[in-house]
Design an enzyme around this catalytic site. Structure first.
Site, short mmCIF file in Angstrom:
data_model
loop_
_atom_site.label_atom_id
_atom_site.label_comp_id
_atom_site.label_asym_id
_atom_site.label_seq_id
_atom_site.Cartn_x
_atom_site.Cartn_y
_atom_site.Cartn_z
N HIS A 123 0.81 -1.21 0.00
CA HIS A 123 0.00 0.00 0.00
C HIS A 123 0.85 1.26 0.00
O HIS A 123 0.35 2.34 -0.33
CB HIS A 123 -0.95 0.00 1.21
CG HIS A 123 -0.26 0.14 2.53
ND1 HIS A 123 0.27 -0.94 3.23
CD2 HIS A 123 0.03 1.23 3.28
CE1 HIS A 123 0.84 -0.50 4.35
NE2 HIS A 123 0.70 0.80 4.40
N HIS A 189 3.79 9.46 12.53
CA HIS A 189 3.00 8.27 12.92
C HIS A 189 3.92 7.14 13.34
O HIS A 189 5.06 7.06 12.89
CB HIS A 189 2.04 7.81 11.82
CG HIS A 189 2.67 7.21 10.58
ND1 HIS A 189 3.66 7.82 9.86
CD2 HIS A 189 2.41 6.06 9.92
CE1 HIS A 189 3.97 7.06 8.82
NE2 HIS A 189 3.23 5.98 8.84
O1 LIG Z 1 1.19 -2.62 7.40
C1 LIG Z 1 1.92 -2.13 8.29
O2 LIG Z 1 2.84 -2.78 8.77
C2 LIG Z 1 1.74 -0.72 8.79
C3 LIG Z 1 0.65 -0.06 8.07
C4 LIG Z 1 0.31 1.37 8.45
C5 LIG Z 1 -0.59 1.65 9.48
C6 LIG Z 1 -0.94 2.94 9.78
C7 LIG Z 1 -0.43 4.00 9.05
C8 LIG Z 1 0.46 3.74 8.01
O3 LIG Z 1 1.00 4.75 7.27
C9 LIG Z 1 0.83 2.42 7.70
O4 LIG Z 1 1.66 2.20 6.66
FE LIG Z 2 3.36 3.41 5.79
#
Ligand SMILES: O=C(O)CCc1cccc(O)c1O
Ligand SMILES: [Fe+2]
Length: 321
Positions: A123, A189
């Protein structure tokens, strides 16, 4: 080129946070409206700009790159999205020859760069493409550039991100293509991404050896990350808070182009102040550095919301030159 409009601009920058929890975790109505509006504005600006080429900087979350072999940066000449969370799976429309030509250009400039002929992305790349061009990721040709944002000590330092962006910029200077540079990730984050300091050897093994998770493992991870988002929204103390001030400062630096000042930020302070995954913000720095520094560019889209349930200091910024 002050006075250029989106339609006549030659190069554009889009900084866009991602969160795989978008669509999975509840979001306050005004926050949801704000980010929907921001994404729609970015989409409209991008389509008006009508890029002939996209350079997409993205991180990975132990889907394509593992600790057995973790380059700081890697250009893909072929790339496939794994389809984690709600993001689409399938091939990206990679500009393979231009990707190799960019690698050659960077090597000639003594910016040594890894190349993958079969890159897997998650993603960290596909959410931006999905939001801008739809689930089919029916995009203009893309040069995908991976940036490690999770595995120390191999996370590129600020000045190096700027140098890479400048190298990409000088490559683009020789091309007659209207190009959009996208930085996907950040801002502040800290989602629960494991590290090699994890006490469980099975977890350390999982982030070390290349593997494809089973459906059940994917499911478990999604639930674990969703729960972390809810915990942050409830103010649980084991979750690192977002840092809207840090994010504002970051976006201001992108706007003014005062990138040397930004590069004075200490590496240790990034994780400490903005969370371990704030290193993803460096995708913006690489992308922005391919446009003129110390120059305030036209910025028709700028939006920001700190959204704890999504574990995201969620920023969107479109600028052009
Ligand atoms: O899949 C993962 O290990 C973490 C995913 C993930 C969660 C919250 C905000 C993000 O930007 C993010 O990438
Ligand atoms: Fe991320």
């Amino acid at each position: 080129m002050s006075g250029s409009t989106i339609a006549t601009a030659r190069r554009a920058f889009l900084g866009m946070s991602h969160s795989p929890l978008l669509g999975l975790n509840p979001v306050a109505e005004d926050d949801q409206i704000a980010i929907d509006k921001a994404i729609a504005a970015a989409r409209a600006a991008v389509h008006e700009f009508a890029p002939e080429l996209i350079v997409l900087l993205g991180p990975d979350h132990y889907n394509g790159f593992f600790n057995e072999l973790m380059p700081p940066f890697c250009i893909g000449s072929q790339a496939t999205a794994v389809g984690d969370y709600l993001s689409p799976a399938g091939p990206l429309n990679v500009a393979a020859e231009l990707a190799i030509a960019l690698a050659e250009h960077l090597m000639d400039r003594h910016f040594d760069i890894a190349v993958s002929r079969r890159m897997l992305v998650d993603h960290g790349f596909s959410q931006a493409l999905q939001f801008l061009w739809g689930d089919e990721m029916d995009t203009p040709p893309v040069i995908p550039i991976f940036m490690n944002a999770v595995a120390q000590p191999g996370i590129a330092r600020m000045a190096r991100c700027k140098a890479l962006g400048e190298g990409v910029g000088s490559f683009l200077d020789q091309l007659p293509l209207r190009t959009l540079l996208i930085g996907s990730g950040g801002l502040s984050h800290e989602p629960p991404v494991p590290t090699l300091a994890h006490p469980d050897p099975a977890v350390r093994e999982r982030i070390t050896v290349r593997s494809t998770p089973t459906e059940q493992e994917r499911e478990l991870k999604t639930e674990r990350v969703k729960a972390a988002g809810l915990a942050l929204a409830h103010g649980d103390s084991w979750m690192k808070p977002l840092n809207p001030e840090w994010d504002l400062q970051w976006m201001d630096a992108m706007a003014s182009g005062q990138l040397d000042g930004l590069c004075a930020m200490s590496e240790a302070s990034i994780g400490a102040m903005a969370g371990n995954s704030a290193h993803e913000s460096k995708t913006w720095l690489v992308a922005r550095s391919a446009l003129p520094a110390n120059t305030r560019l036209s910025c028709p889209v700028r939006a920001y919301r700190a959204i704890p349930s999504l574990i995201a200091g969620y920023g969107v910024m479109f600028m052009h030159h």
